[in-house]
Motif scaffolding. Structure first.
Motif, mmCIF file in Angstrom:
data_model
loop_
_atom_site.group_PDB
_atom_site.id
_atom_site.type_symbol
_atom_site.label_atom_id
_atom_site.label_comp_id
_atom_site.label_asym_id
_atom_site.label_seq_id
_atom_site.Cartn_x
_atom_site.Cartn_y
_atom_site.Cartn_z
ATOM 1 N N GLY A 194 0.671 -1.133 0.127
ATOM 2 C CA GLY A 194 0.048 -0.064 -0.003
ATOM 3 C C GLY A 194 0.906 1.341 -0.042
ATOM 4 O O GLY A 194 2.049 1.274 0.062
ATOM 5 N N PHE A 245 -3.921 -5.561 1.608
ATOM 6 C CA PHE A 245 -3.740 -4.053 1.449
ATOM 7 C C PHE A 245 -3.666 -3.377 2.936
ATOM 8 O O PHE A 245 -4.527 -3.818 3.826
ATOM 9 N N THR A 276 -10.614 -4.762 0.213
ATOM 10 C CA THR A 276 -9.991 -4.170 -0.979
ATOM 11 C C THR A 276 -9.353 -5.271 -1.975
ATOM 12 O O THR A 276 -8.814 -6.001 -1.304
ATOM 13 N N GLY A 301 -6.367 -2.388 -4.432
ATOM 14 C CA GLY A 301 -5.249 -1.727 -3.843
ATOM 15 C C GLY A 301 -3.940 -1.280 -4.526
ATOM 16 O O GLY A 301 -3.061 -0.441 -4.309
ATOM 17 N N GLU A 327 -4.136 2.157 -6.414
ATOM 18 C CA GLU A 327 -3.970 3.016 -5.421
ATOM 19 C C GLU A 327 -2.675 3.307 -4.938
ATOM 20 O O GLU A 327 -2.144 4.401 -4.790
ATOM 21 N N THR A 328 -1.859 2.066 -4.808
ATOM 22 C CA THR A 328 -0.353 2.130 -4.238
ATOM 23 C C THR A 328 0.392 2.772 -5.406
ATOM 24 O O THR A 328 1.050 3.509 -5.077
#
Length: 325
Positions: free
Chosen positions: A186, A225, A304, A309, A312-313
């Motif tokens: 993450g 996540f 998630t 995930g 977003e990371t």
């Protein structure tokens, strides 16, 4: 159910990857009176706390060594701590280079925390374990019925600290619960020294450098996540059924190192050929959590998806290039 509302909370390792996300969730949902971060900044960064400091004036950062009993005792006393979340640890890569030092540090930190709890300086300890303590898969899924065969000095030290913490519950009746998360990923995960797989390959791919796969890449991990893990951490605290037990936290889905690397390459438009190298010493072959364990005990399950995930990371690292400095 226990509550963090109006409590004074101490988080060791709070300036790190998981700890900083735990703080964010507490501020957003739990309404504590005060949150204190205790860190020696071995891996933690003040930048991880930047947003939390802006919105929560009752967040206090104390630089100290958890291996020094008097230093951490002073922090606990000065802030009238109620609940102690111990996320501090010397990480696995360090233990491969400095095994004796790493083992001693991890054990000493846990002994100090347990001693202060036994002597009544705070009320509750939530102790972080690691899935590495189990070693590679002997049977699936991996939970409390799985035997422990740690394969690295780090893993051995985490298994030792698990037993130390549980012994203080069993012998002295201390209010202790353990959470054993599987592999994390993450935003804010350390991307430099001692970095984990995902930030390491993101760092290389953004520069279009060669990416190396150790062994055949078919080693598996259960990637969770980080925002889901910290949600589970708070649920472990809230639910009294967790006391004196280890709660395993993961998705129950095995992913190969190769497939994770390929997914990262796809999301980052990385087209270079992957390079396979010799196996890493102490590298476990398979990991997969008993996902039903946390669901049945604390009503937790991951929210998630891996793809969400990862997106977003990667977006976070793209917008925070300073994370690679």
């Amino acid at each position: 159910m226990n509550s963090l509302k109006n409590k004074n909370v101490l988080i060791t390792g709070g300036a790190g990857f998981i700890g900083s996300h735990l703080i964010d969730l507490m501020i957003e949902q739990e309404d504590p009176r005060k949150i204190v971060v205790a860190s020696n900044f071995f891996l933690g960064k003040m930048s991880n706390l930047k947003e939390a400091l802006q919105v929560f004036p009752e967040l206090i950062v104390e630089r100290c060594e958890l291996t020094d009993l008097e230093e951490i005792k002073d922090v606990v006393l000065n802030h009238s701590i109620d609940i102690f979340f111990n996320l501090a640890a010397i990480p696995l890569p360090t233990s491969l280079l400095k095994p004796e030092w790493s083992i001693k540090k991890n054990v000493d930190m846990t002994i100090n925390v347990c001693q202060l709890l036994r002597e009544g300086f705070f009320n509750t300890l939530i102790q972080y374990s690691s899935s590495e303590a189990l070693g590679t898969v002997r049977q699936l899924p991996m939970g409390n019925n799985h035997p422990s065969f740690p394969e690295t000095p780090y893993a051995a030290s985490k298994l030792a600290t698990d037993h130390i913490a549980l012994s203080y519950h069993n012998t002295y009746g201390c209010d202790i619960a353990l959470i054993r998360p599987f592999n994390q990923y993450g935003p804010r995960q350390n991307a430099n020294t001692y970095s984990a797989l995902i930030p390491k390959i993101i760092k290389k791919m953004r520069k279009h450098e060669e990416v190396f796969i150790t062994g055949d890449g078919l080693q598996t991990r259960d990637f969770n996540f980080v925002k889901d893990t910290v949600d589970a951490t708070i649920e472990v605290y809230k639910n009294p059924v967790t006391r004196g037990k280890i709660t395993h936290v993961g998705t129950g889905i095995e992913r190969t190192i190769l497939s994770v690397t390929q997914k990262t390459a796809e999301l980052m438009n990385y087209t270079r050929e992957l390079i396979f190298t010799e196996e890493r010493i102490g590298d476990v072959k398979r990991h997969c959590a008993d996902a039903l364990e946390a669901k049945n005990t604390i009503g937790w399950e991951p929210k998630t998806s891996f793809d969400t995930g990862m997106e977003e990371t990667i977006e976070w690292y793209k917008s925070h290039p300073e994370a690679f400095d």
